[in-house]
Design an enzyme around this catalytic site. Structure first.
Site, PDB file in Angstrom:
ATOM      1  N   LYS A 111      24.808  76.141  24.855  1.00  0.00           N
ATOM      2  CA  LYS A 111      24.312  76.591  26.166  1.00  0.00           C
ATOM      3  C   LYS A 111      22.865  76.167  26.393  1.00  0.00           C
ATOM      4  O   LYS A 111      22.461  75.871  27.519  1.00  0.00           O
ATOM      5  CB  LYS A 111      24.426  78.118  26.293  1.00  0.00           C
ATOM      6  CG  LYS A 111      25.841  78.604  26.488  1.00  0.00           C
ATOM      7  CD  LYS A 111      26.370  78.244  27.864  1.00  0.00           C
ATOM      8  CE  LYS A 111      27.832  78.644  27.964  1.00  0.00           C
ATOM      9  NZ  LYS A 111      28.463  78.214  29.197  1.00  0.00           N
ATOM     10  N   LYS A 194      42.967  66.471  25.960  1.00  0.00           N
ATOM     11  CA  LYS A 194      43.648  67.667  26.448  1.00  0.00           C
ATOM     12  C   LYS A 194      43.490  67.846  27.962  1.00  0.00           C
ATOM     13  O   LYS A 194      42.568  67.313  28.581  1.00  0.00           O
ATOM     14  CB  LYS A 194      43.153  68.892  25.707  1.00  0.00           C
ATOM     15  CG  LYS A 194      41.730  69.256  25.997  1.00  0.00           C
ATOM     16  CD  LYS A 194      41.413  70.582  25.339  1.00  0.00           C
ATOM     17  CE  LYS A 194      40.126  71.105  25.925  1.00  0.00           C
ATOM     18  NZ  LYS A 194      39.667  72.348  25.479  1.00  0.00           N
ATOM     19  N   LYS A 197      40.048  71.124  33.407  1.00  0.00           N
ATOM     20  CA  LYS A 197      39.496  70.806  34.718  1.00  0.00           C
ATOM     21  C   LYS A 197      38.187  70.036  34.615  1.00  0.00           C
ATOM     22  O   LYS A 197      37.809  69.308  35.505  1.00  0.00           O
ATOM     23  CB  LYS A 197      39.314  72.070  35.546  1.00  0.00           C
ATOM     24  CG  LYS A 197      38.266  73.029  34.994  1.00  0.00           C
ATOM     25  CD  LYS A 197      38.176  74.248  35.886  1.00  0.00           C
ATOM     26  CE  LYS A 197      37.536  75.411  35.164  1.00  0.00           C
ATOM     27  NZ  LYS A 197      36.147  75.553  35.183  1.00  0.00           N
TER      28      LYS A 197
END
Ligand code: TRP
Length: 331
Positions: A111, A194, A197
């Site tokens: 992050k 995979k 989105k």
């Protein structure tokens, strides 16, 4: 009977990868365990969503899980922020969590890279909130993907530490729920790995995609000039389409195209047309339910109210016992 807790991210529509990779297993496990499924809207505050989108995301996720077969009469389905007990347990646990271990957490370090301008304390203490979610019901099983294993490990650390600090055997140490063979990975349409989105437009087929959009995405999927040899191994950008066909189509359909491929007789146009058709057929009843539920706020309200009541029973019991153990006692 195991107690299973799973938190659901409140962002993004479900795609076939989510469905076959997780949701379908949730639908199954709800009948075999005491299952708690909640939408993790507190967690999503770490990215500072605007109020309108926070609510609509929570609603969309709720609707899509219900449409996929999560049954609120079987499992306990609730919204995280409907349980103030979670916030309280988080506060009590965060006092026993150390900055060093939180800073070392992989998801936090990632992050810092991806969200550099907003490194809030909620991101740092994300694993503590997740631990509270889980141990508040004294869960012993948590269905998690690879990316959440470290968080589950930290949950065990916090549970163990609590027990040791207060000399009790109160919290169980939750383990990963093992799906075994039923865990399927669905690749994306672009053959790059995979389905997701974030992998770019057209890579994922969403449960609420229109038939036209499914058709378009599938027909656009990259193929090649065809097999060069009989019975050759399929390259990734062909194998992915077969993998999707395997889960949505009939067995004989799959076999038909597999045989054509192996005999070098496959025509990708026909193959993709069939695949698109079968995805559309597979999605149709779920999409229909999504549309019905989206327009039934009264029902959704009933579901989350009933879920929160059930979940609060076990949550309130835990928090009051934890307060007692810690020494927060009534005069
Ligand atoms: N961190 C999880 C995710 O990103 C979501 C989550 C929050 C969760 N609390 C949880 C998962 C408790 C399992 C149990 O997917």
């Amino acid at each position: 009977m195991d107690i299973v807790v799973s938190g659901i991210r409140s962002t993004g529509n479900l795609h076939l990868g989510n469905y076959f990779g997780a949701v379908k297993n949730f639908v199954k496990l709800q009948h075999e365990n005491r299952a708690f499924f909640f939408i993790a809207d507190y967690h999503s505050l770490t990215t500072h969503p605007v109020p309108a989108s926070l609510h609509s995301n929570v609603k969309q996720v709720l609707v899509e899980y219900l449409a996929s077969g999560i049954d609120p009469e079987v499992a306990t389905v609730y919204i995280q922020s409907d349980l103030p007990e979670i916030a309280e347990l988080y506060l009590l646990l965060v006092m026993n969590a150390y900055n060093g271990e939180l800073e070392r957490c992989t998801s936090f370090k990632e992050k810092i890279k991806s969200q550099g301008e907003n490194i809030n304390a909620g991101l740092l203490t994300y694993p503590v909130l997740m631990a509270a979610d889980i141990i508040i019901h004294k869960a012993n099983k948590v269905p998690v993907g690879k990316d959440q294993e470290q968080h589950l490990e930290m949950t065990r650390t916090f549970a163990r530490r609590f027990n040791r600090m207060y000399g009790v055997e109160y919290f169980p140490e939750p383990q990963a729920y093992n799906f075994g063979k039923s865990l399927v990975k669905i690749p994306g349409l672009d053959g790059s790995g995979k389905m997701g989105k974030s992998e770019g437009d057209g890579n994922a087929v969403f449960l609420n995609d229109t038939p036209e959009s499914i058709q378009k995405k599938v027909m656009k999927a990259v193929t090649d000039s065809g097999p060069q040899e009989v019975n050759q191994k399929k390259p990734e950008s062909i194998e992915n389409l077969f993998a999707i066909m395997k889960v949505v189509s009939r067995e004989d359909t799959y076999k038909h195209f597999d045989d054509l491929y192996n005999n070098r007789e496959i025509r990708y146009g026909d193959f993709k047309k069939q695949l698109a058709e079968d995805i559309i057929t597979f999605n149709a009843p779920i999409r229909e339910k999504i549309k019905d539920l989206e327009n039934d706020d009264a029902y959704l309200k009933k579901v989350v109210k009933q879920g929160a009541e059930k979940a609060r029973e076990s949550a309130a019991k835990t928090v009051s016992e934890v307060r007692e153990i810690i020494g927060i006692r009534k005069f």
